[in-house]
Design a protein around this motif. Structure first.
Motif, PDB file in Angstrom:
ATOM      1  N   GLU A  46       1.115  -0.876  -0.148  1.00  0.00           N
ATOM      2  CA  GLU A  46       0.299   0.370  -0.022  1.00  0.00           C
ATOM      3  C   GLU A  46       0.284   0.909   0.379  1.00  0.00           C
ATOM      4  OE1 GLU A  46      -2.537  -0.812   3.205  1.00  0.00           O
ATOM      5  OE2 GLU A  46      -4.019  -2.076   2.259  1.00  0.00           O
ATOM      6  N   SER A  47       2.002   1.346   0.563  1.00  0.00           N
ATOM      7  CA  SER A  47       2.720   2.167   0.260  1.00  0.00           C
ATOM      8  C   SER A  47       3.550   2.669  -0.674  1.00  0.00           C
ATOM      9  CB  SER A  47       4.136   1.735   1.907  1.00  0.00           C
ATOM     10  OG  SER A  47       3.631   1.968   3.014  1.00  0.00           O
ATOM     11  N   ILE A  48       4.140   1.646  -1.181  1.00  0.00           N
ATOM     12  CA  ILE A  48       4.632   1.615  -2.552  1.00  0.00           C
ATOM     13  C   ILE A  48       3.533   2.204  -3.612  1.00  0.00           C
ATOM     14  CG2 ILE A  48       5.270   0.417  -4.660  1.00  0.00           C
ATOM     15  CD1 ILE A  48       6.423  -1.726  -2.216  1.00  0.00           C
ATOM     16  N   GLN A  49       2.264   1.580  -3.166  1.00  0.00           N
ATOM     17  CA  GLN A  49       1.427   2.173  -4.211  1.00  0.00           C
ATOM     18  C   GLN A  49       1.175   3.403  -3.749  1.00  0.00           C
ATOM     19  OE1 GLN A  49      -2.769   0.342  -5.040  1.00  0.00           O
ATOM     20  NE2 GLN A  49      -3.414   1.224  -6.199  1.00  0.00           N
ATOM     21  N   ALA A  50       0.925   4.352  -2.806  1.00  0.00           N
ATOM     22  CA  ALA A  50       0.928   5.664  -2.621  1.00  0.00           C
ATOM     23  C   ALA A  50       2.230   5.983  -3.159  1.00  0.00           C
ATOM     24  CB  ALA A  50       1.011   5.643  -1.114  1.00  0.00           C
ATOM     25  N   LEU A  51       2.825   5.706  -2.728  1.00  0.00           N
ATOM     26  CA  LEU A  51       4.197   6.219  -3.313  1.00  0.00           C
ATOM     27  C   LEU A  51       4.345   6.618  -4.914  1.00  0.00           C
ATOM     28  CD1 LEU A  51       6.610   8.142  -2.208  1.00  0.00           C
ATOM     29  CD2 LEU A  51       8.075   6.428  -1.949  1.00  0.00           C
ATOM     30  N   ASP A  52       4.306   5.293  -5.306  1.00  0.00           N
ATOM     31  CA  ASP A  52       4.041   5.387  -7.063  1.00  0.00           C
ATOM     32  C   ASP A  52       3.641   6.913  -7.705  1.00  0.00           C
ATOM     33  OD1 ASP A  52       6.286   3.813  -7.716  1.00  0.00           O
ATOM     34  OD2 ASP A  52       4.192   1.692  -8.213  1.00  0.00           O
ATOM     35  N   THR A  53       2.032   7.331  -6.629  1.00  0.00           N
ATOM     36  CA  THR A  53       1.150   7.875  -7.523  1.00  0.00           C
ATOM     37  C   THR A  53       1.800   8.931  -7.232  1.00  0.00           C
ATOM     38  OG1 THR A  53      -0.997   6.311  -6.750  1.00  0.00           O
ATOM     39  CG2 THR A  53      -1.516   8.780  -7.150  1.00  0.00           C
ATOM     40  N   ALA A  54       1.942   8.952  -5.870  1.00  0.00           N
ATOM     41  CA  ALA A  54       3.078  10.631  -5.776  1.00  0.00           C
ATOM     42  C   ALA A  54       4.382  10.853  -6.609  1.00  0.00           C
ATOM     43  CB  ALA A  54       3.396  11.165  -4.487  1.00  0.00           C
ATOM     44  N   ILE A  55       4.617   9.655  -7.058  1.00  0.00           N
ATOM     45  CA  ILE A  55       5.808   9.845  -8.338  1.00  0.00           C
ATOM     46  C   ILE A  55       5.680  10.793  -9.062  1.00  0.00           C
ATOM     47  CG2 ILE A  55       8.025   8.494  -9.081  1.00  0.00           C
ATOM     48  CD1 ILE A  55       8.110   7.419  -6.529  1.00  0.00           C
ATOM     49  N   GLU A  56       4.774   9.534  -9.918  1.00  0.00           N
ATOM     50  CA  GLU A  56       4.309   9.815 -11.434  1.00  0.00           C
ATOM     51  C   GLU A  56       3.663  11.583 -11.632  1.00  0.00           C
ATOM     52  OE1 GLU A  56      -0.113   8.396 -13.683  1.00  0.00           O
ATOM     53  OE2 GLU A  56       0.944   7.095 -12.094  1.00  0.00           O
ATOM     54  N   ASN A  57       2.457  12.002 -10.705  1.00  0.00           N
ATOM     55  CA  ASN A  57       2.326  13.019 -10.328  1.00  0.00           C
ATOM     56  C   ASN A  57       3.278  14.067 -10.588  1.00  0.00           C
ATOM     57  OD1 ASN A  57      -0.425  12.436  -9.852  1.00  0.00           O
ATOM     58  ND2 ASN A  57      -0.410  13.101  -7.948  1.00  0.00           N
ATOM     59  N   LYS A  58       4.388  13.530  -9.665  1.00  0.00           N
ATOM     60  CA  LYS A  58       5.768  14.485  -9.501  1.00  0.00           C
ATOM     61  C   LYS A  58       5.907  14.324 -11.564  1.00  0.00           C
ATOM     62  CE  LYS A  58       7.464  16.807  -5.858  1.00  0.00           C
ATOM     63  NZ  LYS A  58       6.771  16.790  -4.974  1.00  0.00           N
ATOM     64  N   MET A  59       6.540  13.369 -11.907  1.00  0.00           N
ATOM     65  CA  MET A  59       6.698  13.236 -12.844  1.00  0.00           C
ATOM     66  C   MET A  59       6.042  13.482 -13.972  1.00  0.00           C
ATOM     67  SD  MET A  59       9.488   9.362 -12.662  1.00  0.00           S
ATOM     68  CE  MET A  59      10.237   9.815 -13.800  1.00  0.00           C
ATOM     69  N   VAL A  60       4.952  13.658 -13.726  1.00  0.00           N
ATOM     70  CA  VAL A  60       4.559  14.439 -15.644  1.00  0.00           C
ATOM     71  C   VAL A  60       4.752  15.295 -15.913  1.00  0.00           C
ATOM     72  CG1 VAL A  60       1.769  15.138 -16.254  1.00  0.00           C
ATOM     73  CG2 VAL A  60       2.095  13.346 -14.368  1.00  0.00           C
ATOM     74  N   GLY A  61       5.281  15.991 -17.261  1.00  0.00           N
ATOM     75  CA  GLY A  61       5.584  17.402 -17.944  1.00  0.00           C
ATOM     76  C   GLY A  61       7.052  17.622 -17.113  1.00  0.00           C
ATOM     77  N   SER A  62       7.465  16.835 -16.709  1.00  0.00           N
ATOM     78  CA  SER A  62       9.448  17.084 -15.643  1.00  0.00           C
ATOM     79  C   SER A  62      10.415  16.950 -16.711  1.00  0.00           C
ATOM     80  CB  SER A  62       9.281  16.191 -14.806  1.00  0.00           C
ATOM     81  OG  SER A  62       9.466  15.142 -14.480  1.00  0.00           O
ATOM     82  N   GLY A  63       9.827  16.435 -17.831  1.00  0.00           N
ATOM     83  CA  GLY A  63      11.403  16.410 -19.009  1.00  0.00           C
ATOM     84  C   GLY A  63      12.067  15.344 -18.897  1.00  0.00           C
ATOM     85  N   VAL A  64      13.127  15.639 -18.815  1.00  0.00           N
ATOM     86  CA  VAL A  64      14.458  14.453 -18.913  1.00  0.00           C
ATOM     87  C   VAL A  64      14.931  14.808 -17.090  1.00  0.00           C
ATOM     88  CG1 VAL A  64      16.662  14.792 -18.995  1.00  0.00           C
ATOM     89  CG2 VAL A  64      15.585  15.613 -20.866  1.00  0.00           C
ATOM     90  N   LEU A  65      14.605  13.725 -16.477  1.00  0.00           N
ATOM     91  CA  LEU A  65      15.732  13.279 -14.889  1.00  0.00           C
ATOM     92  C   LEU A  65      17.172  13.639 -15.104  1.00  0.00           C
ATOM     93  CD1 LEU A  65      13.502  10.352 -14.128  1.00  0.00           C
ATOM     94  CD2 LEU A  65      13.092  13.149 -13.662  1.00  0.00           C
ATOM     95  N   PRO A  66      17.378  14.459 -14.230  1.00  0.00           N
ATOM     96  CA  PRO A  66      18.874  14.373 -13.440  1.00  0.00           C
ATOM     97  C   PRO A  66      19.164  12.846 -13.595  1.00  0.00           C
ATOM     98  CG  PRO A  66      17.621  16.103 -12.266  1.00  0.00           C
ATOM     99  CD  PRO A  66      17.262  15.468 -13.116  1.00  0.00           C
ATOM    100  N   PRO A  67      20.512  12.937 -13.496  1.00  0.00           N
ATOM    101  CA  PRO A  67      20.949  11.801 -13.603  1.00  0.00           C
ATOM    102  C   PRO A  67      21.059  11.113 -12.521  1.00  0.00           C
ATOM    103  CG  PRO A  67      22.936  12.659 -14.579  1.00  0.00           C
ATOM    104  CD  PRO A  67      21.279  14.009 -14.323  1.00  0.00           C
ATOM    105  N   GLU A  68      20.951  11.898 -11.072  1.00  0.00           N
ATOM    106  CA  GLU A  68      20.630  10.678  -9.838  1.00  0.00           C
ATOM    107  C   GLU A  68      19.420  10.478  -9.927  1.00  0.00           C
ATOM    108  OE1 GLU A  68      20.104  12.370  -5.041  1.00  0.00           O
ATOM    109  OE2 GLU A  68      21.209  13.697  -6.376  1.00  0.00           O
ATOM    110  N   GLU A  69      18.665  10.977 -10.023  1.00  0.00           N
ATOM    111  CA  GLU A  69      16.744  10.777 -10.584  1.00  0.00           C
ATOM    112  C   GLU A  69      16.197   9.573 -11.352  1.00  0.00           C
ATOM    113  OE1 GLU A  69      14.674  14.162 -10.774  1.00  0.00           O
ATOM    114  OE2 GLU A  69      15.175  15.187  -8.919  1.00  0.00           O
ATOM    115  N   GLU A  70      17.499  10.072 -12.175  1.00  0.00           N
ATOM    116  CA  GLU A  70      17.662   8.411 -13.530  1.00  0.00           C
ATOM    117  C   GLU A  70      17.875   7.472 -12.566  1.00  0.00           C
ATOM    118  OE1 GLU A  70      16.020   7.216 -17.186  1.00  0.00           O
ATOM    119  OE2 GLU A  70      15.640   9.014 -16.784  1.00  0.00           O
TER     120      GLU A  70
END
Length: 144
Positions: A54-78
């Motif tokens: 359940e925690s993984i799923q909640a965090l997935d949703t939060a990550i997905e929301n952050k990544m929408v429209g963020s474009g290219v990720l910095p190397p650390e995040e990648e």
């Protein structure tokens, strides 16, 4: 709003890697408990596993929301995304192994049950006057 949404993407990805590592450990323990047939400990572990998922799923949703429209990720995040994907693949594999272990255990139980039924049937076997085998009665109205 999820407890993770206020965190930066890097923090969220680090937490996700931690949660997936914890899930991997839980899946290892699960296989040990399946093998040892410790049902009580397995049920407790399944509660822990459910909470982790359940925690993984909640965090997935939060990550997905952050990544929408963020474009290219910095190397650390990648790198964190790649690590999370690798851990997820490991978890999927361990889940398949655990599923096979459960299936094998069920097959062994089914085979043992069939053997016991055969033994009972043989024990109830009697012979008629001509010496031919004849099933005896197993309780009220049941014959082998």
């Amino acid at each position: 709003m999820s407890e993770y949404e206020s965190d930066s993407l890097a923090v969220q990805l680090n937490k996700q890697v931690e949660l997936l590592s914890a899930l991997n450990t839980v899946l290892e323990k699960e296989l040990q408990l399946i093998s040892s047939r410790n049902a009580e400990a397995l049920m407790q572990l399944l509660d822990e596993k459910k909470s982790l998922l359940e925690s993984i799923q909640a965090l997935d949703t939060a990550i997905e929301n952050k990544m929408v429209g963020s474009g290219v990720l910095p190397p650390e995040e990648e790198n964190l995304v790649n690590k999370a994907k690798q851990l997820l693949d490991d978890c999927k594999y361990r889940t398949q192994v655990n599923q096979k272990a459960v299936e094998q255990g069920q097959l062994r139980l089914s085979h043992l049950r069939n053997l016991m039924m055969e033994v009972r049937a043989k024990e109830s076997l009697t012979y008629d006057k001509k010496g031919k085998p004849k099933g005896g009665k197993l309780g009220s109205g049941v014959s082998a």
